[in-house]
Design a protein around this motif. Structure first.
Motif, mmCIF file in Angstrom:
data_model
loop_
_atom_site.group_PDB
_atom_site.id
_atom_site.type_symbol
_atom_site.label_atom_id
_atom_site.label_comp_id
_atom_site.label_asym_id
_atom_site.label_seq_id
_atom_site.Cartn_x
_atom_site.Cartn_y
_atom_site.Cartn_z
ATOM 1 N N GLN A 161 0.833 -1.202 0.000
ATOM 2 C CA GLN A 161 0.000 0.000 0.000
ATOM 3 C C GLN A 161 0.870 1.255 0.000
ATOM 4 O O GLN A 161 0.608 2.210 -0.728
ATOM 5 C CB GLN A 161 -0.922 -0.003 1.226
ATOM 6 C CG GLN A 161 -1.838 1.186 1.312
ATOM 7 C CD GLN A 161 -2.901 1.184 0.240
ATOM 8 O OE1 GLN A 161 -3.221 0.164 -0.352
ATOM 9 N NE2 GLN A 161 -3.454 2.350 -0.024
ATOM 10 N N ASP A 173 3.990 1.539 -1.142
ATOM 11 C CA ASP A 173 4.605 1.649 -2.466
ATOM 12 C C ASP A 173 3.609 2.186 -3.492
ATOM 13 O O ASP A 173 3.966 2.994 -4.356
ATOM 14 C CB ASP A 173 5.145 0.299 -2.932
ATOM 15 C CG ASP A 173 6.404 -0.114 -2.198
ATOM 16 O OD1 ASP A 173 7.028 0.749 -1.539
ATOM 17 O OD2 ASP A 173 6.771 -1.299 -2.288
ATOM 18 N N SER A 174 2.380 1.751 -3.395
ATOM 19 C CA SER A 174 1.344 2.218 -4.312
ATOM 20 C C SER A 174 1.094 3.716 -4.134
ATOM 21 O O SER A 174 0.980 4.451 -5.118
ATOM 22 C CB SER A 174 0.058 1.432 -4.062
ATOM 23 O OG SER A 174 -0.998 1.953 -4.812
ATOM 24 N N SER A 208 3.922 5.666 -5.712
ATOM 25 C CA SER A 208 3.832 5.658 -7.177
ATOM 26 C C SER A 208 2.762 6.624 -7.675
ATOM 27 O O SER A 208 2.961 7.324 -8.668
ATOM 28 C CB SER A 208 3.522 4.252 -7.683
ATOM 29 O OG SER A 208 4.582 3.388 -7.391
#
Length: 114
Positions: free
Chosen positions: A31, A33-34, A37
């Protein structure tokens, strides 16, 4: 119930908790990392929009070179440590840079005919 069976059940519960905790930590990491991004994509999108605006202004009035100072003020408002460099010529080259996570810098270069 045999006391040995109660101990085995307790070990099974502890192993299940360890596996569950590991899985939840992995989901939390995914989550995070998302979200990083998505944020990076948003900054890139704003940089692209800014460089397109500069090129459109140059196309609207080909005799005038876009004012880099004014665009740097806009870049600083829209992007983290945003900067604009405009290189006039036969092709107008617009370079937009910004600070990304850590010491890294993002950079976007667009060229167009004014």
């Amino acid at each position: 119930m045999n006391p040995r069976q109660a101990g085995i059940t307790l070990i099974e519960v502890l192993v299940a908790l360890v596996l569950l905790s590991t899985g939840l930590l992995a989901l939390g990491s995914l989550q995070l990392d998302s979200l990083r991004s998505v944020r990076a994509a948003g900054v890139r999108s704003r940089a692209l929009g800014l460089s397109r605006e500069i090129l459109e202004q140059a196309r609207a009035d080909p005799s005038a070179v876009p004012d880099a100072r004014a665009w740097n003020v806009r870049a600083a408002r829209r992007l983290p440590s945003g900067r604009v460099r405009i290189a006039p010529g036969t092709h107008l080259r617009v370079t937009v840079s910004w600070r990304e996570r850590g010491d890294r810098r993002g950079r976007l270069v667009l060229e167009g005919v004014p």
